[in-house]
Design a protein around this motif. Structure first.
Motif, short mmCIF file in Angstrom:
data_model
loop_
_atom_site.label_atom_id
_atom_site.label_comp_id
_atom_site.label_asym_id
_atom_site.label_seq_id
_atom_site.Cartn_x
_atom_site.Cartn_y
_atom_site.Cartn_z
N LEU A 89 2.32 28.41 70.67
CA LEU A 89 2.01 27.01 70.31
C LEU A 89 3.20 26.08 70.53
O LEU A 89 4.35 26.53 70.61
N SER B 219 4.06 24.05 68.33
CA SER B 219 4.52 23.72 66.98
C SER B 219 5.19 24.95 66.38
O SER B 219 5.04 26.05 66.89
N VAL C 185 4.72 22.88 59.13
CA VAL C 185 4.44 23.07 60.55
C VAL C 185 4.66 21.74 61.25
O VAL C 185 4.11 20.72 60.82
N ALA D 71 6.31 26.82 62.45
CA ALA D 71 6.23 26.82 60.99
C ALA D 71 7.61 27.15 60.44
O ALA D 71 8.19 28.17 60.80
N ILE E 25 1.23 25.93 53.04
CA ILE E 25 1.54 25.48 54.41
C ILE E 25 0.93 24.10 54.66
O ILE E 25 -0.27 23.90 54.49
N PRO F 260 0.84 33.04 64.67
CA PRO F 260 2.18 32.48 64.58
C PRO F 260 2.83 32.82 63.24
O PRO F 260 2.15 32.90 62.22
N LEU G 102 -2.83 23.55 55.42
CA LEU G 102 -3.36 24.69 56.17
C LEU G 102 -3.58 25.90 55.26
O LEU G 102 -4.42 26.74 55.52
N ARG G 103 -2.77 26.01 54.23
CA ARG G 103 -2.94 27.14 53.30
C ARG G 103 -2.50 26.70 51.91
O ARG G 103 -1.42 26.14 51.74
N PRO H 253 6.73 37.66 58.53
CA PRO H 253 5.46 37.69 57.79
C PRO H 253 5.63 38.63 56.60
O PRO H 253 6.71 39.19 56.41
N ARG I 166 -0.43 45.35 63.29
CA ARG I 166 -1.32 44.19 63.29
C ARG I 166 -2.06 44.10 64.63
O ARG I 166 -1.43 44.07 65.68
P1 AMP Z 1 2.36 34.70 57.06
O1 AMP Z 1 3.59 34.72 57.90
O2 AMP Z 1 1.57 35.97 57.15
O3 AMP Z 1 2.62 34.22 55.67
O4 AMP Z 1 1.38 33.64 57.71
C1 AMP Z 1 1.85 32.51 58.36
C2 AMP Z 1 0.74 31.51 58.40
O5 AMP Z 1 1.24 30.33 58.99
C3 AMP Z 1 -0.43 31.96 59.23
O6 AMP Z 1 -1.62 31.69 58.53
C4 AMP Z 1 -0.34 31.10 60.47
O7 AMP Z 1 -1.57 30.87 61.06
C5 AMP Z 1 0.34 29.85 59.95
N1 AMP Z 1 1.14 29.21 61.00
C6 AMP Z 1 2.35 29.59 61.42
N2 AMP Z 1 2.77 28.82 62.44
C7 AMP Z 1 1.80 27.92 62.67
C8 AMP Z 1 1.62 26.87 63.60
N3 AMP Z 1 2.55 26.59 64.51
N4 AMP Z 1 0.48 26.17 63.55
C9 AMP Z 1 -0.47 26.46 62.65
N5 AMP Z 1 -0.37 27.45 61.75
C10 AMP Z 1 0.74 28.17 61.75
#
Ligand code: AMP
Ligand code: MG
Length: 319
Positions: free
Chosen positions: A112, A114, A95, A116, A180, A59, A191-192, A139, A54
């Protein structure tokens, strides 16, 4: 070497042992397969980025086994707790602001304040997390830019030789990423979109939920998923001026140390995994030193150096 193992008590104990040593295990969850590392170990988390290839740090979701582990890591508002109690274990990621006891490392949070969090419903994932006794950062288990893996064979074809163990729990139940929701602002923000739909959450909470896109218009920067240092960064620095703190790599700036207010070396031995593991912690420490400017030594642009550079370029451009 990559081993693909069927799920039994022995393979789970073995997997927890591998994680404890800072190595990687691909694990089934009900959404997609995750590429897991001990979330408290920054070197192990750096290895996730190497394995996925990557080119940037974002995060990661920290997977926990129960609500008491989750509430140890972050501050849950009343409404966040309500949502967690309703949808966990399950495909919902929350988060929330980190607590003072948060054990998830800076790299897994991309610096950050914060974190997740999610309790997966998959029983193998739950057992692995509880056996390890620490959150697992994971991930999706695929090479960067490829689609998420929904079988152990997909994981093997993308990551063979790059992960120590793949736990084969069969095809994943949902095959779609988690939803999310962020609780870092006064109101929840989606967020998602994912397995748990907006409509389901809205009807449970009996309120409309803003999307990140709506929210950015109202409060720019507040949903940023990247840490930006307060100080101004000067990249590819070959010296340090008197008003600068410094972040070195491989001792390139050591001769100027006497001028420097504050200085750390990301990796005196030029090890990019070590450098990635230290990056966010050192940026934060530099900010805390009160400096207004940070000189940063040249970082190689290959391997994990690319992700480190990406992060530093974005941080310097945000000024
Ligand atoms: P993945 O692990 O690929 O499923 O993606 C994790 C998602 O969570 C990503 O889009 C990150 O940007 C989002 N994410 C994880 N931690 C945070 C955080 N502390 N604040 C905002 N977004 C987060
Ligand atoms: Mg992915």
């Amino acid at each position: 070497m990559t081993i693909i193992a069927a799920i039994d008590p022995e393979s789970i104990i073995n997997a927890a042992g591998i994680l404890k040593e800072g190595r990687l295990v691909a694990l089934p969850t009900e959404t997609v397969y995750g590429l897991g590392a001990d979330a408290t170990n920054a070197t192990a988390v750096a290895a996730i980025y190497t394995a996925k290839g990557r080119p940037s740090f974002n995060p990661l979701i920290a997977h926990v086994s129960d609500l008491s582990q989750a509430t140890k890591e972050a501050y849950f508002s009343e409404i966040a707790l309500k949502l967690a109690e309703k949808f966990w274990p399950g495909p919902l990621t929350i988060v929330a602001p980190v607590s003072s006891k948060c054990s998830v490392c800076d790299l897994a949070r991309a610096g950050l304040d914060s974190v997740a969090l999610r309790i997966p419903a998959d029983l193998t994932a739950q057992k692995l997390i509880s056996t390890l006794g620490r959150p697992i950062a994971a991930p999706s288990a695929n090479r960067s830019g490829h689609i998420s893996s929904v079988t152990a064979a997909h994981v093997g074809s993308d990551l063979f030789g790059k992960v120590d163990l793949i736990l084969d729990g069969g095809p994943t139940k949902f095959g779609l990423e988690s939803t999310i929701v962020s609780f870092c602002q006064p109101e929840p923000i989606l967020l998602r979109a994912g397995m748990v739909t907006r409509e389901t959450i809205e009807s449970f909470l009996n309120q409309r939920i803003k999307s990140a896109a709506d929210y950015k218009i109202i409060a720019p920067g507040m949903t940023a998923s990247h840490y930006a240092p307060l100080a101004t960064l000067r990249l590819n620095a070959l010296d340090i001026t008197e008003d600068e703190a410094a972040i070195d790599f491989g001792g390139q700036l050591i001769q100027f140390q006497k001028h420097s207010l504050w200085m750390r070396d990301l990796s005196p031995t030029q090890n990019l995994t070590e450098a990635a593991a230290n990056l966010f912690t050192y940026l934060r420490e530099a900010d805390r030193s009160g400096t207004k400017k940070i000189a940063i030594a040249p970082i190689p642009t290959f391997g994990l150096g690319e992700a480190i550079q990406d992060r530093l370029i974005r941080a310097s451009a945000s000024k």
